[in-house]
Design a protein around this motif. Structure first.
Motif, mmCIF file in Angstrom:
data_model
loop_
_atom_site.group_PDB
_atom_site.id
_atom_site.type_symbol
_atom_site.label_atom_id
_atom_site.label_comp_id
_atom_site.label_asym_id
_atom_site.label_seq_id
_atom_site.Cartn_x
_atom_site.Cartn_y
_atom_site.Cartn_z
ATOM 1 N N ARG A 185 0.813 -1.206 0.000
ATOM 2 C CA ARG A 185 0.000 0.000 0.000
ATOM 3 C C ARG A 185 0.852 1.264 0.000
ATOM 4 N NH1 ARG A 185 -2.136 2.319 4.498
ATOM 5 N NH2 ARG A 185 -1.626 0.478 5.710
ATOM 6 N N GLY A 186 2.069 1.167 0.428
ATOM 7 C CA GLY A 186 2.930 2.339 0.482
ATOM 8 C C GLY A 186 2.872 3.037 1.831
ATOM 9 N N ARG A 187 3.876 3.844 2.103
ATOM 10 C CA ARG A 187 3.971 4.530 3.390
ATOM 11 C C ARG A 187 3.214 5.858 3.356
ATOM 12 N NH1 ARG A 187 10.456 4.209 3.197
ATOM 13 N NH2 ARG A 187 9.919 5.325 1.288
ATOM 14 N N VAL A 188 2.761 6.287 4.535
ATOM 15 C CA VAL A 188 2.169 7.611 4.714
ATOM 16 C C VAL A 188 3.155 8.433 5.529
ATOM 17 C CG1 VAL A 188 0.276 8.939 5.695
ATOM 18 C CG2 VAL A 188 -0.191 6.742 4.576
ATOM 19 N N VAL A 189 3.694 9.495 4.927
ATOM 20 C CA VAL A 189 4.745 10.289 5.550
ATOM 21 C C VAL A 189 4.348 11.768 5.530
ATOM 22 C CG1 VAL A 189 7.182 10.938 5.509
ATOM 23 C CG2 VAL A 189 6.497 8.637 4.789
ATOM 24 N N PHE A 190 4.414 12.398 6.694
ATOM 25 C CA PHE A 190 4.152 13.833 6.806
ATOM 26 C C PHE A 190 5.430 14.552 7.237
ATOM 27 C CE2 PHE A 190 -0.019 11.922 7.796
ATOM 28 C CZ PHE A 190 -0.804 12.555 6.853
ATOM 29 N N PHE A 191 5.684 15.695 6.626
ATOM 30 C CA PHE A 191 6.727 16.612 7.090
ATOM 31 C C PHE A 191 6.016 17.839 7.652
ATOM 32 C CE2 PHE A 191 9.024 14.035 4.032
ATOM 33 C CZ PHE A 191 10.247 13.820 4.657
ATOM 34 N N PHE A 192 5.997 17.942 8.978
ATOM 35 C CA PHE A 192 5.359 19.082 9.644
ATOM 36 C C PHE A 192 6.448 20.104 9.942
ATOM 37 C CE2 PHE A 192 3.596 21.692 12.913
ATOM 38 C CZ PHE A 192 2.214 21.684 12.714
ATOM 39 N N VAL A 193 6.428 21.210 9.210
ATOM 40 C CA VAL A 193 7.479 22.224 9.308
ATOM 41 C C VAL A 193 7.019 23.325 10.256
ATOM 42 C CG1 VAL A 193 8.950 23.829 8.046
ATOM 43 C CG2 VAL A 193 8.201 21.692 6.956
ATOM 44 N N ASP A 194 7.716 23.455 11.365
ATOM 45 C CA ASP A 194 7.381 24.472 12.372
ATOM 46 C C ASP A 194 7.982 25.807 11.950
ATOM 47 O OD1 ASP A 194 6.740 25.865 14.650
ATOM 48 O OD2 ASP A 194 8.321 24.964 15.868
ATOM 49 N N ASP A 195 7.355 26.443 10.957
ATOM 50 C CA ASP A 195 7.934 27.667 10.392
ATOM 51 C C ASP A 195 7.884 28.853 11.341
ATOM 52 O OD1 ASP A 195 5.201 27.857 10.258
ATOM 53 O OD2 ASP A 195 5.089 28.281 8.115
ATOM 54 N N LEU A 196 7.135 28.757 12.432
ATOM 55 C CA LEU A 196 7.139 29.825 13.436
ATOM 56 C C LEU A 196 8.416 29.824 14.266
ATOM 57 C CD1 LEU A 196 3.489 29.818 14.854
ATOM 58 C CD2 LEU A 196 4.414 31.073 12.904
ATOM 59 N N HIS A 197 9.136 28.702 14.222
ATOM 60 C CA HIS A 197 10.380 28.581 14.987
ATOM 61 C C HIS A 197 11.540 28.191 14.087
ATOM 62 C CE1 HIS A 197 7.315 27.959 18.257
ATOM 63 N NE2 HIS A 197 8.105 28.832 18.843
ATOM 64 N N LEU A 198 11.581 28.729 12.888
ATOM 65 C CA LEU A 198 12.678 28.474 11.958
ATOM 66 C C LEU A 198 13.357 29.783 11.588
ATOM 67 C CD1 LEU A 198 11.462 25.856 9.296
ATOM 68 C CD2 LEU A 198 13.115 25.500 11.122
ATOM 69 N N THR A 199 14.638 29.891 11.869
ATOM 70 C CA THR A 199 15.418 31.013 11.362
ATOM 71 C C THR A 199 15.678 30.767 9.876
ATOM 72 O OG1 THR A 199 17.507 29.926 11.892
ATOM 73 C CG2 THR A 199 16.520 31.337 13.601
ATOM 74 N N SER A 200 16.309 31.715 9.206
ATOM 75 C CA SER A 200 16.605 31.539 7.778
ATOM 76 C C SER A 200 17.523 30.337 7.559
ATOM 77 C CB SER A 200 17.240 32.804 7.205
ATOM 78 O OG SER A 200 18.425 33.151 7.910
ATOM 79 N N ASP A 201 18.491 30.126 8.465
ATOM 80 C CA ASP A 201 19.370 28.958 8.347
ATOM 81 C C ASP A 201 18.595 27.667 8.568
ATOM 82 O OD1 ASP A 201 21.533 30.542 7.830
ATOM 83 O OD2 ASP A 201 22.319 30.502 9.876
ATOM 84 N N GLY A 202 17.708 27.673 9.557
ATOM 85 C CA GLY A 202 16.890 26.499 9.818
ATOM 86 C C GLY A 202 15.968 26.176 8.656
ATOM 87 N N LEU A 203 15.425 27.214 8.019
ATOM 88 C CA LEU A 203 14.566 27.022 6.847
ATOM 89 C C LEU A 203 15.336 26.343 5.720
ATOM 90 C CD1 LEU A 203 11.946 27.533 5.228
ATOM 91 C CD2 LEU A 203 12.911 29.767 4.617
ATOM 92 N N THR A 204 16.575 26.781 5.492
ATOM 93 C CA THR A 204 17.405 26.170 4.452
ATOM 94 C C THR A 204 17.609 24.689 4.725
ATOM 95 O OG1 THR A 204 18.555 28.265 4.038
ATOM 96 C CG2 THR A 204 19.657 26.239 3.321
ATOM 97 N N ARG A 205 17.867 24.344 5.979
ATOM 98 C CA ARG A 205 18.061 22.933 6.333
ATOM 99 C C ARG A 205 16.758 22.148 6.179
ATOM 100 N NH1 ARG A 205 20.688 25.738 10.605
ATOM 101 N NH2 ARG A 205 22.939 25.789 10.248
#
Length: 517
Positions: free
Chosen positions: A64-84
Motif C-alpha cells: 500500500r505504500g507509506r504515509v509520511v508527513f513533514f510538519f514544518v514548524d515555520d514559526l520557529h525556523l530562522t533563515s538557516d533552519g529554513l534552508t536545512r
C-alpha cells in the motif's frame, strides 16, 4: 526497536504498574502493507483466528505504500533552519520517496495552502517546498544586547537574577544610561519576547494537535517528521505541557509516530557569540546561559518523539541520515495487545513497560499513551443528505464508503486549446439497486479542478446505472469521463460520488500539471 528479530525469537514481556500481564496478541506488522489495517482491526476485536490466518497469508511489506508527513514548524525556523528544512525534505522527495508513498508537506502557519495534502506527485511536493518561508518573529530592536527566547524565559519565569544583572549592565553600557532606564528597557524587552514566544509555542502545539486529529480517516501507522529549530515549554509561562500531552494522546489515537528533526545549528549561543552580541559575558553569573540555550529548545522535540514511540535527531548536519534511519526502523513494528482488568488500567493512568527478556542491549520504543478505542470510534448515525456530496468533495482525505478512483490527462486541440480529460471509476459492488421493477440506481457526481492560484472549474453529473451493466463485467466497475478546457498550471482534480439509494459517498483526487505551450 532498531534491530529486526524474527517473531519466534523475541520473547517480550508487558508490565503494567510493574506487574506482568498476559498478552492477547504479539504479532509483527509491516507498515504500509495491505494487511496492516486488517491486523489492527483483528487485534481491537480480539479475533485471534483472524490474526492467525493473516500471519499465514501475509502480503509483501509495501503493498500500500507509506504515509509520511513533514510538519514544518515555520514559526520557529530562522533563515538557516529554513534552508536545512527545505534541504532534508527535498532529499527525501528526490532520493528516498517510492512510487507508492503518499507524502505531505504542512506547516504551522499554513502558508503552503491547498498544496499541503497527501500526494504521490513529486511536482506538487516540489512546489510545496518552494512555498516554505520563515515566519520566525524575533524581537525588533536596535539594541546590540541580545535577549533570546531562552533568556527571556530564564529571567521572567525562573528568576535568573545573574542573567538579569548582566542584561542591565550591558544595556547601561550600550545606551550610556542610568540603572533605572536600563531596568525599564530590559524589563519591557523580556516581557515582549516572553509574550511573543508564548503565542508561537501554543500556536505550534495546538496546530500539531489539530493536524494529527485530521488524520483519523487514514488507516495504519503514520510517520510524522516534526522539523523545528526548537522552542521553550515552561509551565510557569503557559499550559504548553498540557497541550503536549494532548498531542501525544492524539498520536496514540491515530497511529502517528513523531520523529523530531532539530534544524538549529550547534553554536555557543548568542550570549557569548561575539558575532551576534557586542557585549558578551563570560562571568559566573551567566555560566548556565549557554547550556540552557542549547538544551531548553530541544526538550519539546525530544518529548514529542519519546511520547509517541519515535526518536529525535538534533544534529543539524545529520538530518538526512536521521530520516533514512527513521524510515528503516518504522517499516515494521510489533503489535502487542492485552485487556485491562482494573479501573486504573481502563482509565489510562497505569504505567506501561515492554521489555525483551534476556536482551538488555535492546531498547523498546513505544508510545506512552493509550486510549479506549470504543469511545474514540463512537459516531452518531445520521440520515444521508444532499450536502454529503459537497462534504465528501471537500474532505482532506479520500472517502472510501463508496470506493472511487480518478485519473487525468490532457490534449492540445486547435479549436478548444488545452482540454483536460478526467477519467472516473467506482466499485459497483458497493451500490444498492431497487428491489422491484427495473433494477438500477442513480449516482450523483460532483467534480472540480483547482489550480495553485485558486482558480477552478467544476462539473456535475448524474449516472443512471442498471444492475445488469455492473455485473456484466468481471470487476463490477463503472467507468466514465468528463472533459474540461483549462489553461496551463498545476491542478488538483477532485471528485465526489453518492449513491442515492443507500446514501454512501466516496471521493478521490489526483494532480496533473499542464505545461505552457
Amino acid at each position: 526497536m532498531r534491530e529486526t528479530i524474527p517473531r519466534q525469537t523475541l520473547p517480550s514481556e508487558l508490565r503494567v504498574d510493574s506487574e506482568p500481564q498476559p498478552l492477547s496478541f504479539f504479532e509483527k506488522v509491516s507498515a504500509g502493507s495491505v494487511d496492516e489495517e486488517k491486523q489492527l482491526t483483528a487485534a481491537r476485536k480480539g479475533d485471534k483466528a483472524a490474526l492467525a490466518k493473516l500471519q499465514k497469508t501475509s502480503a509483501s511489506a509495501t503493498d500500500r505504500g507509506r504515509v509520511v508527513f513533514f510538519f514544518v514548524d515555520d514559526l520557529h525556523l530562522t533563515s538557516d533552519g529554513l534552508t536545512r528544512a527545505r534541504s532534508v525534505i527535498t532529499h527525501f522527495v528526490e532520493n528516498k520517496m517510492t512510487a507508492k508513498d503518499r507524502v505531505a508537506v504542512v506547516s504551522t502557519s499554513g502558508q503552503i495552502g491547498f498544496l499541503q495534502q497527501l500526494t504521490d506527485n513529486k511536482a506538487v511536493l516540489r512546489e510545496a517546498i518552494s512555498r516554505l518561508n520563515s515566519k520566525y518573529n524575533p524581537e525588533t530592536t536596535a539594541s546590540k544586547v541580545t535577549i533570546s527566547e531562552v533568556d527571556a524565559n530564564l529571567v521572567a519565569n525562573q528568576g535568573d537574577s545573574g542573567l538579569f544583572a548582566y542584561l542591565m549592565d550591558a544595556t547601561m553600557k550600550e545606551f550610556q544610561t542610568t540603572a533605572l532606564n536600563a531596568y525599564t528597557i530590559v524589563t519591557n524587552r523580556v516581557r515582549q519576547i516572553n509574550a511573543q514566544s508564548r503565542i508561537a509555542e501554543l500556536d505550534t502545539l495546538s496546530r500539531l494537535e489539530s493536524f494529527m486529529r485530521s488524520t483519523t480517516p487514514l488507516k495504519g501507522r503514520k510517520l510524522l517528521f516534526f522539523i523545528s529549530d526548537g522552542f521553550v515549554v515552561d509551565a510557569k509561562r503557559s499550559n504548553g505541557s498540557d497541550v503536549m500531552r494532548r498531542v501525544a494522546n492524539e498520536a496514540a489515537r491515530n497511529g502517528v509516530v513523531i520523529y523530531s528533526l532539530g534544524t538549529r545549528a550547534n553554536t555557543f549561543g548568542s550570549g557569548i557569540d561575539v558575532s551576534k552580541n557586542d557585549y558578551p559575558d563570560f562571568s559566573p553569573r551567566t555560566a548556565g546561559r549557554s547550556l540552557a540555550e542549547s538544551k531548553m529548545p530541544q526538550a519539546p522535540l525530544e518529548t514529542l518523539a519519546e511520547e509517541t514511540g519515535g526518536r529525535s535527531y538534533l544534529n543539524a548536519s545529520g538530518l538526512d541520515d536521521g530520516v533514512v534511519e527513521a524510515l528503516a526502523e518504522s517499516s515494521a513494528y510489533y503489535l502487542l495487545a492485552w485487556r485491562p482488568d482494573s479501573e486504573n488500567q481502563r482509565t489510562g493512568k497505569s504505567q506501561i513497560k515492554v521489555v525483551v527478556k534476556g536482551r538488555p542491549d535492546l531498547r523498546v520504543r513505544m508510545r506512552r499513551h493509550f486510549f479506549d478505542f470504543r469511545e474514540s470510534t463512537k459516531a452518531q448515525a445520521t440520515a444521508p443528505t444532499p450536502n454529503d456530496l459537497r462534504i465528501a468533495l471537500a474532505s482532506l482525505y479520500p472517502r472510501r464508503d463508496l470506493p472511487a478512483g480518478v485519473a487525468a490527462s490532457f490534449v492540445n486541440t486547435a479549436d478548444k486549446g488545452t482540454v483536460l480529460n478526467v477519467s472516473m471509476q467506482i466499485d459497483g459492488n458497493f451500490l444498492s439497486f431497487e428491489e422491484s421493477g427495473k433494477q438500477q440506481t442513480i449516482v450523483d457526481v460532483l467534480g472540480v479542478a483547482i489550480d495553485d492560484r485558486g482558480k477552478f472549474s467544476t462539473f456535475s453529473q448524474k449516472l443512471d446505472i442498471p444492475r445488469e451493466v455492473v455485473f456484466a463485467k468481471d470487476d463490477h466497475s463503472i467507468k466514465w469521463n468528463q472533459a474540461l478546457s483549462l489553461p496551463s498550471g498545476l491542478y488538483q482534480v477532485r471528485i465526489a460520488v453518492r449513491d442515492r439509494q443507500n446514501g454512501r459517498t466516496g471521493s478521490a483526487m489526483t494532480w496533473i500539471e499542464i505545461p505552457q505551450h
